[in-house]
Design an enzyme around this catalytic site. Structure first.
Site: not given
Length: 359
Positions: A106, A133, A137, A288, A316, A325-329
């Site tokens: 969008n 898209g 687009e 993600h 997500d 942060v908890s996932w190490g991202k």
């Protein structure tokens, strides 16, 4: 200082009750060391001073403060990106920060397309991640115009007239017919190059080829091709471009897109970067995919999320930076921020902050 509320003519019991109420209402304040910024907006008597307006956001409150903090994070990305550091892998100097820009389709359907095109044209970002898209687009707008309509237009009426609605934007179905006429010969070329030359096509290679073929300076992906900025779209078949590939597979079967090749490329890009910054407009697979690539390096140094997602449903899209942060991202919430507002309302000052890096 202790005060006692005493009312003349009141009973002793009344005075005790009043004293308790007075104490409750007038609890003395203690300063909080981390919260000492005075609430103050921009003084418009100073004229239309864009840098000062942006600076005032951080003291305005509510989402404006979140926006001001996000601008600070983006400025840190820009500053880090301008630095050159030694790369021990090949004994060269490289930029100190790689910026990942992600956005949903969008954003490209709307007038934000021109903002994103500017950033890519002027090499202000290093990597793009979007949906099908978000790719198609851009090309379709090179072939036909979209129009501003209304959120309340009747769907059946629009369908009868060959008009597709995206929120309050209208896309004539003829535009998709033009897109089919344009993209089919390119799919033929890709299949031929695959069969004759052994080219392994990935979504990013396909977008690169389409960007070259469109040969239109209004296109985001023309400039991505021109400036060698990779474009990742892990769900590239989930849209009109996928429809074209579907119909083409019956006419001339055999074209293959290698998703794993792109996964390796974006993960490696994150792993080899000295520092990374994530600017993610919207949520879903775009958010993600970028965050997961940065998991491979134990987190990004800088992150800004702008979306309307909420955390309570566990998605997500609505997850705050601290969850990443908890996932190490993300390495630290201190260098990340989320704005809970529509992206279209924030793109002008956000873009101004990025443009500041080249002016």
């Amino acid at each position: 200082m202790t005060t006692v509320a005493v009312t003349v003519g009141a009973s002793a019991t009344d005075n005790v009750v009043l004293d308790a109420a007075h104490t409750t209402c007038f609890i003395p304040s203690k300063l909080l060391p981390d919260c000492n910024k005075v609430v103050r907006g921009y003084d418009w008597s100073n004229g239309n001073n864009v840098p000062a307006i942006l600076d005032s956001y951080i003291s305005t409150g509510f989402q404006a403060t979140n926006f001001g903090l996000a601008v600070d994070v983006i400025n840190q990305m820009i500053q880090a990106r301008e630095e050159r550091v030694f790369n021990e892998l090949d004994n060269t100097t490289v930029q100190a920060c790689t910026i990942f820009l992600g956005y949903t389709s969008n954003m490209i359907s709307s007038g934000l397309r021109e903002t994103i095109r500017f950033l890519v044209q002027h090499n202000l970002v290093d990597c793009l991640v979007t949906t099908a898209g978000g790719v198609e687009e851009d090309f379709i707008k090179c072939l036909g115009q979209s129009l501003v309509g209304d959120f309340e237009l009747n769907g059946k009426y629009l369908r009868q007239n060959g008009i597709n609605r995206i929120g309050n934007l209208l896309v004539p179905n003829d535009n998709y017919c033009k897109f089919e006429d344009w993209v089919n010969p390119i799919l033929d070329e890709m299949l031929e190059e695959q069969n004759k030359n052994g080219i392994v096509w990935s979504p990013s290679k396909m977008v690169e080829k389409l960007g070259e073929k469109i040969n239109n300076e209004e296109s985001i992906y023309y400039w991505a091709w021109k400036n060698s900025i990779p474009v990742f779209s892990p769900a590239l078949t989930d849209g009109s471009l996928g429809d074209m590939m579907f119909f083409h597979s019956f006419k001339k079967p055999g074209l293959v897109l290698d998703i794993l090749g792109d996964l390796k490329l974006i993960n490696t890009l994150a792993m080899r970067a000295k520092k990374t910054g994530m600017i993610i407009l919207g949520g879903g697979i775009v958010k993600h995919h970028i965050c997961n690539a940065n998991l491979m390096r134990n987190g990004s140094e800088f992150a800004v999320f702008i979306n309307t997602g909420q955390e309570f449903d566990g998605s997500d899209s609505g997850a705050r930076p601290d969850e990443a942060v908890s996932w190490g991202k993300i390495k630290s919430v201190l260098s990340s921020w989320v704005i809970r507002r529509r992206v279209d309302l924030y793109h002008i000052p956000l873009n101004t902050s990025l443009i500041a890096g080249i002016l």
